[in-house]
Design an enzyme around this catalytic site. Structure first.
Site, PDB file in Angstrom:
ATOM      1  N   HIS A  38       1.535   2.599  84.563  1.00 34.14           N
ATOM      2  CA  HIS A  38       2.681   1.751  84.225  1.00 34.14           C
ATOM      3  C   HIS A  38       2.507   0.316  84.716  1.00 34.14           C
ATOM      4  O   HIS A  38       3.336  -0.553  84.398  1.00 34.14           O
ATOM      5  CB  HIS A  38       3.996   2.362  84.735  1.00 34.14           C
ATOM      6  CG  HIS A  38       4.257   2.240  86.196  1.00 34.14           C
ATOM      7  ND1 HIS A  38       3.953   3.232  87.111  1.00 34.14           N
ATOM      8  CD2 HIS A  38       4.825   1.239  86.920  1.00 34.14           C
ATOM      9  CE1 HIS A  38       4.327   2.848  88.320  1.00 34.14           C
ATOM     10  NE2 HIS A  38       4.863   1.638  88.231  1.00 34.14           N
TER      11      HIS A  38
ATOM     12  N   ASP B 250       0.329   9.014  84.973  1.00 36.66           N
ATOM     13  CA  ASP B 250       0.494   7.653  85.490  1.00 36.66           C
ATOM     14  C   ASP B 250      -0.683   7.225  86.372  1.00 36.66           C
ATOM     15  O   ASP B 250      -0.556   7.082  87.589  1.00 36.66           O
ATOM     16  CB  ASP B 250       1.818   7.541  86.258  1.00 36.66           C
ATOM     17  CG  ASP B 250       2.242   6.097  86.484  1.00 36.66           C
ATOM     18  OD1 ASP B 250       1.627   5.196  85.889  1.00 36.66           O
ATOM     19  OD2 ASP B 250       3.200   5.884  87.259  1.00 36.66           O
TER      20      ASP B 250
ATOM     21  N   GLN C 257       9.453  -1.589  95.294  1.00 36.23           N
ATOM     22  CA  GLN C 257       8.956  -2.459  94.233  1.00 36.23           C
ATOM     23  C   GLN C 257       7.757  -3.276  94.713  1.00 36.23           C
ATOM     24  O   GLN C 257       7.808  -3.900  95.774  1.00 36.23           O
ATOM     25  CB  GLN C 257      10.040  -3.430  93.763  1.00 36.23           C
ATOM     26  CG  GLN C 257      10.930  -2.876  92.667  1.00 36.23           C
ATOM     27  CD  GLN C 257      11.896  -1.859  93.182  1.00 36.23           C
ATOM     28  OE1 GLN C 257      12.371  -1.988  94.291  1.00 36.23           O
ATOM     29  NE2 GLN C 257      12.171  -0.838  92.403  1.00 36.23           N
ATOM     30  N   GLY C 258       6.697  -3.269  93.923  1.00 40.61           N
ATOM     31  CA  GLY C 258       5.482  -3.976  94.286  1.00 40.61           C
ATOM     32  C   GLY C 258       4.418  -3.080  94.879  1.00 40.61           C
ATOM     33  O   GLY C 258       3.285  -3.501  95.083  1.00 40.61           O
ATOM     34  N   ASP C 259       4.782  -1.823  95.157  1.00 38.36           N
ATOM     35  CA  ASP C 259       3.815  -0.857  95.707  1.00 38.36           C
ATOM     36  C   ASP C 259       3.201   0.015  94.623  1.00 38.36           C
ATOM     37  O   ASP C 259       2.251   0.768  94.891  1.00 38.36           O
ATOM     38  CB  ASP C 259       4.477   0.034  96.761  1.00 38.36           C
ATOM     39  CG  ASP C 259       4.805  -0.707  98.029  1.00 38.36           C
ATOM     40  OD1 ASP C 259       4.059  -1.637  98.380  1.00 38.36           O
ATOM     41  OD2 ASP C 259       5.809  -0.366  98.687  1.00 38.36           O
ATOM     42  N   SER C 260       3.750  -0.033  93.402  1.00 40.76           N
ATOM     43  CA  SER C 260       3.229   0.786  92.310  1.00 40.76           C
ATOM     44  C   SER C 260       1.711   0.699  92.226  1.00 40.76           C
ATOM     45  O   SER C 260       1.124  -0.380  92.355  1.00 40.76           O
ATOM     46  CB  SER C 260       3.805   0.305  90.974  1.00 40.76           C
ATOM     47  OG  SER C 260       5.077   0.829  90.744  1.00 40.76           O
TER      48      SER C 260
END
Length: 267
Positions: free
Chosen positions: A77, A122, A211-214
């Protein structure tokens, strides 16, 4: 609410350019769904230089792990499609993203898991334009032997839900949550794909990716006390909320496909 753990605001991406001095590309649109996704490390502490040498920061607002000198393993993603791509910048080798000793590489190709449609599958590879030979790589789990216990997560994402991206790499430990518990009505009510996703976090919340660790790795020690990657930061409702643990791509389930793809990409 936020579900995916990627930056989805181009304004935020622009801010990261100013903060880090790296080139950012606009984050891809989050997959269709109920609009609840997130990952930075909440409730963590600062990592020490060299502690996790394979950690990678990607310019679209994601994390990753150095799988081989030329390949970064991340989340599907975080990227838009498979194909040639020279727009992504990877920053490696440092805890401090502003360090003058940071290593940077541009991408030359992206491989997104076949069949990815926003629900499972993913994982993705980003191939670097030239190899990074001075840093250790992170092996992946090839069986379920290490898919329980206590895991470590790390990233430069937000340190609280809705918070700013971080200059320094943060780390935290999170415990395994069984599929049955994670899919219970008090948690995700059957939304987790048990065969290919793994949950980790505290019932009380407080520690999580955000958020930002994906795309960043979840890892633990193996029987030889070496680090092994067991998960990829994927999604979660908000960050560090009670009864909402992080949900990670279960690397062992995809290990054959990951290794085959790496081989085809020259890694």
């Amino acid at each position: 609410m936020v579900k995916w753990r990627i930056l989805v605001s181009t304004a935020v991406a622009a801010l990261t350019v100013a903060a880090w001095g790296t080139t950012a590309e606009a984050a891809p649109t989050a997959p269709p769904g109920d609009g609840v996704v997130s990952p930075s490390v909440v409730g963590g502490s600062q990592a020490t230089q060299g502690e996790f040498p394979w950690m990678v920061r990607l310019s679209m607002g994601c994390g990753g792990a150095l799988y081989s000198p030329t390949l970064v393993l991340t989340a599907a993603h975080c990227v838009s499609r498979t194909g040639a791509n020279s727009s992504i910048t990877a920053t490696l080798g440092v805890v401090d993203l502003q360090s003058s000793s940071r290593i940077t590489r541009t991408s030359n190709y992206v491989y997104r898991a076949p069949g990815y449609n926003g629900n499972g599958d993913d994982w993705a590879f980003i191939r670097l334009s030239s190899p990074v030979t001075t840093l250790a790589t992170l092996p992946i789990a090839t069986s379920t032997a290490y898919d329980s216990g206590t895991f470590t997560v790390a990233g430069w994402g937000a340190n609280r839900e809705g918070g700013a991206q971080q200059r320094y790499l943060l780390k935290a430990n999170v415990p395994f949550v069984s599929d049955a518990t994670c899919n219970s009505s008090s948690m995700y009510g059957g939304e987790v794909i048990a065969a290919e996703e793994i949950c980790a976090g505290y019932t009380s919340g407080g520690t999580d990716t955000c958020q930002g660790d994906s795309g960043g790795p979840m890892f633990r020690r193996d029987a030889s006390n070496a680090w092994v990657q067991v998960g990829i930061v994927s999604w979660g409702y908000g960050c560090a909320r009670p009864n909402k643990p992080g949900v990670y791509t279960q690397v062992s389930y995809f290990s054959s496909a990951i290794r085959s793809a790496a081989s085809s990409l020259g890694g």
